[in-house]
Design an enzyme around this catalytic site. Structure first.
Site, PDB file in Angstrom:
ATOM      1  N   ASP A 194       0.862  -1.184   0.000  1.00 37.01           N
ATOM      2  CA  ASP A 194       0.000   0.000   0.000  1.00 37.01           C
ATOM      3  C   ASP A 194       0.899   1.235   0.000  1.00 37.01           C
ATOM      4  OD1 ASP A 194      -1.707   2.082   0.419  1.00 37.01           O
ATOM      5  OD2 ASP A 194      -2.546   1.326   2.306  1.00 37.01           O
TER       6      ASP A 194
ATOM      7  N   THR B 131       7.313  13.069 -15.645  1.00 34.92           N
ATOM      8  CA  THR B 131       6.753  13.268 -16.981  1.00 34.92           C
ATOM      9  C   THR B 131       7.113  14.609 -17.610  1.00 34.92           C
ATOM     10  OG1 THR B 131       4.619  13.564 -18.131  1.00 34.92           O
ATOM     11  CG2 THR B 131       4.646  14.098 -15.815  1.00 34.92           C
ATOM     12  N   ASP B 132       7.071  14.641 -18.938  1.00 41.58           N
ATOM     13  CA  ASP B 132       7.224  15.900 -19.686  1.00 41.58           C
ATOM     14  C   ASP B 132       6.046  16.852 -19.429  1.00 41.58           C
ATOM     15  OD1 ASP B 132       5.586  13.980 -20.940  1.00 41.58           O
ATOM     16  OD2 ASP B 132       5.857  14.875 -22.923  1.00 41.58           O
TER      17      ASP B 132
ATOM     18  N   TYR C 205      -2.874  16.332 -13.825  1.00 35.40           N
ATOM     19  CA  TYR C 205      -1.869  15.257 -13.842  1.00 35.40           C
ATOM     20  C   TYR C 205      -0.463  15.839 -13.742  1.00 35.40           C
ATOM     21  CZ  TYR C 205       1.269  11.834 -16.050  1.00 35.40           C
ATOM     22  OH  TYR C 205       2.331  11.001 -16.349  1.00 35.40           O
TER      23      TYR C 205
HETATM   24  N1  NAP Z   1       2.235   6.666 -20.114  1.00 32.84           N
HETATM   25  C1  NAP Z   1       2.865   7.753 -20.574  1.00 32.84           C
HETATM   26  O1  NAP Z   1       2.679   8.183 -21.724  1.00 32.84           O
HETATM   27  C2  NAP Z   1       3.854   8.467 -19.697  1.00 32.84           C
HETATM   28  C3  NAP Z   1       4.474   9.619 -20.205  1.00 32.84           C
HETATM   29  C4  NAP Z   1       5.407  10.266 -19.406  1.00 32.84           C
HETATM   30  C5  NAP Z   1       5.706   9.799 -18.137  1.00 32.84           C
HETATM   31  N2  NAP Z   1       5.063   8.703 -17.677  1.00 32.84           N
HETATM   32  C6  NAP Z   1       5.373   8.247 -16.326  1.00 32.84           C
HETATM   33  O2  NAP Z   1       5.974   6.986 -16.417  1.00 32.84           O
HETATM   34  C7  NAP Z   1       5.663   6.218 -15.246  1.00 32.84           C
HETATM   35  C8  NAP Z   1       5.139   4.861 -15.630  1.00 32.84           C
HETATM   36  O3  NAP Z   1       3.958   5.056 -16.394  1.00 32.84           O
HETATM   37  P1  NAP Z   1       3.221   3.842 -17.117  1.00 32.84           P
HETATM   38  O4  NAP Z   1       2.856   4.317 -18.468  1.00 32.84           O
HETATM   39  O5  NAP Z   1       3.987   2.589 -16.941  1.00 32.84           O
HETATM   40  O6  NAP Z   1       1.895   3.783 -16.230  1.00 32.84           O
HETATM   41  P2  NAP Z   1       0.679   2.752 -16.319  1.00 32.84           P
HETATM   42  O7  NAP Z   1       0.886   1.778 -17.417  1.00 32.84           O
HETATM   43  O8  NAP Z   1      -0.556   3.551 -16.251  1.00 32.84           O
HETATM   44  O9  NAP Z   1       0.855   1.940 -14.943  1.00 32.84           O
HETATM   45  C9  NAP Z   1       0.561   2.538 -13.737  1.00 32.84           C
HETATM   46  C10 NAP Z   1       1.196   1.766 -12.620  1.00 32.84           C
HETATM   47  O10 NAP Z   1       0.758   2.418 -11.421  1.00 32.84           O
HETATM   48  C11 NAP Z   1       0.275   1.453 -10.531  1.00 32.84           C
HETATM   49  N3  NAP Z   1      -0.915   1.902  -9.799  1.00 32.84           N
HETATM   50  C12 NAP Z   1      -2.015   2.478 -10.332  1.00 32.84           C
HETATM   51  N4  NAP Z   1      -2.913   2.698  -9.356  1.00 32.84           N
HETATM   52  C13 NAP Z   1      -2.344   2.261  -8.199  1.00 32.84           C
HETATM   53  C14 NAP Z   1      -2.761   2.228  -6.836  1.00 32.84           C
HETATM   54  N5  NAP Z   1      -3.937   2.705  -6.474  1.00 32.84           N
HETATM   55  N6  NAP Z   1      -1.898   1.714  -5.939  1.00 32.84           N
HETATM   56  C15 NAP Z   1      -0.711   1.258  -6.314  1.00 32.84           C
HETATM   57  N7  NAP Z   1      -0.262   1.251  -7.582  1.00 32.84           N
HETATM   58  C16 NAP Z   1      -1.074   1.749  -8.492  1.00 32.84           C
HETATM   59  C17 NAP Z   1      -0.147   0.269 -11.344  1.00 32.84           C
HETATM   60  O11 NAP Z   1       0.013  -0.798 -10.453  1.00 32.84           O
HETATM   61  P3  NAP Z   1      -0.421  -2.333 -10.691  1.00 32.84           P
HETATM   62  O12 NAP Z   1       0.808  -2.928 -11.238  1.00 32.84           O
HETATM   63  O13 NAP Z   1      -0.789  -2.866  -9.360  1.00 32.84           O
HETATM   64  O14 NAP Z   1      -1.569  -2.292 -11.657  1.00 32.84           O
HETATM   65  C18 NAP Z   1       0.812   0.302 -12.535  1.00 32.84           C
HETATM   66  O15 NAP Z   1       1.953  -0.490 -12.312  1.00 32.84           O
HETATM   67  C19 NAP Z   1       4.687   7.081 -14.431  1.00 32.84           C
HETATM   68  O16 NAP Z   1       5.388   7.771 -13.440  1.00 32.84           O
HETATM   69  C20 NAP Z   1       4.154   8.070 -15.445  1.00 32.84           C
HETATM   70  O17 NAP Z   1       3.751   9.278 -14.834  1.00 32.84           O
HETATM   71  C21 NAP Z   1       4.160   8.008 -18.422  1.00 32.84           C
END
Ligand code: NAP
Length: 290
Positions: free
Chosen positions: A36, A101-102, A124
Site C-alpha cells: 500500500d 513526466t514531460d 496530472y
Molecule cells: N504513459 C505515458 O505516456 C507516460 C508519459 C510520461 C511519463 N510517464 C510516467 O511513467 C511512469 C510509468 O507510467 P506507465 O505508463 O507505466 O503507467 P501505467 O501503465 O498507467 O501503470 C501505472 C502503474 O501504477 C500502478 N498503480 C495504479 N494505481 C495504483 C494504486 N492505487 N496503488 C498502487 N499502484 C497503483 C499500477 O500498479 P499495478 O501494477 O498494481 O496495476 C501500474 O503499475 C509514471 O510515473 C508516469 O507518470 C508516463
C-alpha cells in the site's frame, strides 16, 4: 529468501513495471495488492523484506483527462506515494529512482533542460511536479527520471490505440500540431536500471534526468509510423488524417511541444537511446510474437 541485490519496483502490471520485470533477474515488482503506497508502514515492511539495493517507483496515476475530475486520487498516487517512498528509502539509506513526466512543462519553451522551470497545464502534470518536489524534499538519495510519450505492447497507449482503431476504421483523425519525443517503456526501463546502478555505484549521482528515445515526432507522424509498421506485418492499417489540436477537444490541456533534452542521462549512461522508430519496431515485434 530476499537477496541484498534485489532491485525493488513499485508497480507490477503497468507499462514501465512490466518492462522492468521482463528486463532482468533480481527484480521484485510489487503491485497494489502487494504493497500500500499510501502507508509508510506497508512500504517499510516491503523494504525490510526485500532489502533492495535500489527502488524504482513505476506506479502512478496516469489517466491525464480523468485526473481533471479525480484530483484526490491523482494527488494520492502522484504526490503522497512518492513522498512516502522517498521517506522510507531515506530512512533505510536506499537510493530511489522516481519516474515523472514531460507534462510538468507547459510546452512553450522546448527543448527543455532538466533545470527548466516547471509549469504544468493540467492536474496530472501538477501532481507529478508536486510529487517530484515531495520526493526530493525527504533528504534521501533520489533521482527523478522524466519520460515522455510512453508506449509499449501492454495496456492502452497511443500505439495500441492506433492499432485497435485501424481494425475498424479506414481513416483516423490525429493531431498534427503537438510535438514530443516518443519513448518505449523498454528503453525507459533500461534507462531507469542504468540510473539505479549509477546511484548504487556512486553516492553523488542523483537529481533530475530527462529520458526519451532519440528523435521527435508529432502525434500524426507517430500514427503514420505505426500504420507503416502495421502494413509491413500484413495487419490492418488506416489512413491518418492530420488535424489541429483545436479540432480535437479533450478535458485536460496539454503542452504543444514537450520535447526534452536528454544530454544529462546520455552522459551518465554513456550512450544515446535508439531512435523512436527502432523502438516502435521492437514493440510491434513484441505484439506480433505475443
Ligand atoms: N504513459 C505515458 O505516456 C507516460 C508519459 C510520461 C511519463 N510517464 C510516467 O511513467 C511512469 C510509468 O507510467 P506507465 O505508463 O507505466 O503507467 P501505467 O501503465 O498507467 O501503470 C501505472 C502503474 O501504477 C500502478 N498503480 C495504479 N494505481 C495504483 C494504486 N492505487 N496503488 C498502487 N499502484 C497503483 C499500477 O500498479 P499495478 O501494477 O498494481 O496495476 C501500474 O503499475 C509514471 O510515473 C508516469 O507518470 C508516463
Amino acid at each position: 529468501m530476499a537477496s541484498a541485490r534485489t532491485l525493488l519496483v513499485i508497480g507490477k502490471s503497468g507499462q514501465l513495471a512490466s518492462a522492468l520485470q521482463a528486463r532482468e533477474g533480481g527484480v521484485a515488482c510489487l503491485g497494489r495488492k502487494d504493497v500500500d503506497v499510501l502507508s509508510l508502514d506497508s512500504l517499510r515492511v516491503a523494504l525490510a523484506v526485500h532489502e533492495p539495493r535500489a527502488v524504482i517507483n513505476a506506479a502512478a496515476y496516469t489517466a491525464v483527462d480523468q485526473a481533471e475530475s479525480e484530483r484526490e486520487q491523482a494527488m494520492a498516487l502522484n504526490v503522497v506515494a512518492p513522498r512516502n517512498l522517498a521517506r522510507v528509502c531515506a530512512d533505510a539509506g536506499v537510493p530511489l529512482v522516481h519516474v515523472s513526466t514531460d507534462y510538468v512543462f507547459d510546452g512553450e519553451d522546448a527543448p527543455y533542460a532538466e533545470d527548466a522551470p516547471v509549469h504544468p497545464l493540467n492536474v496530472y502534470g501538477e501532481t507529478k511536479a508536486r510529487g517530484e518536489q515531495a520526493a526530493m524534499a525527504q533528504g534521501g538519495r533520489v533521482s527523478i527520471v522524466r519520460a515522455s510519450w510512453v508506449f509499449s505492447e501492454r495496456g492502452s497507449n497511443f500505439v495500441t490505440t492506433m492499432l485497435r482503431l485501424a481494425k475498424d476504421r479506414a481513416e483516423i483523425d490525429v493531431v498534427s500540431d503537438v510535438a514530443g519525443r516518443p519513448t518505449s517503456a523498454h528503453a525507459l526501463a533500461e534507462a531507469c536500471l542504468g540510473v539505479a546502478s549509477a546511484m548504487v555505484a556512486d553516492k553523488a549521482t542523483g537529481g533530475v534526468f530527462h529520458f526519451a528515445n532519440d528523435g521527435e515526432a508529432t502525434w500524426s507522424v507517430l500514427a503514420e509510423a505505426v500504420m507503416d509498421e502495421a502494413r509491413v506485418r500484413g495487419w490492418k492499417a488506416a489512413r491518418i488524417k492530420p488535424i489541429l489540436a483545436a479540432q480535437y477537444p479533450v478535458k485536460a490541456r496539454r503542452p504543444r511541444d514537450s520535447r526534452m533534452a536528454t544530454d544529462r542521462i546520455e552522459r551518465l549512461l554513456g550512450k544515446a537511446p535508439p531512435h523512436w522508430r527502432v523502438a516502435l519496431g521492437d514493440v510491434l515485434d513484441r505484439i506480433e510474437r505475443a
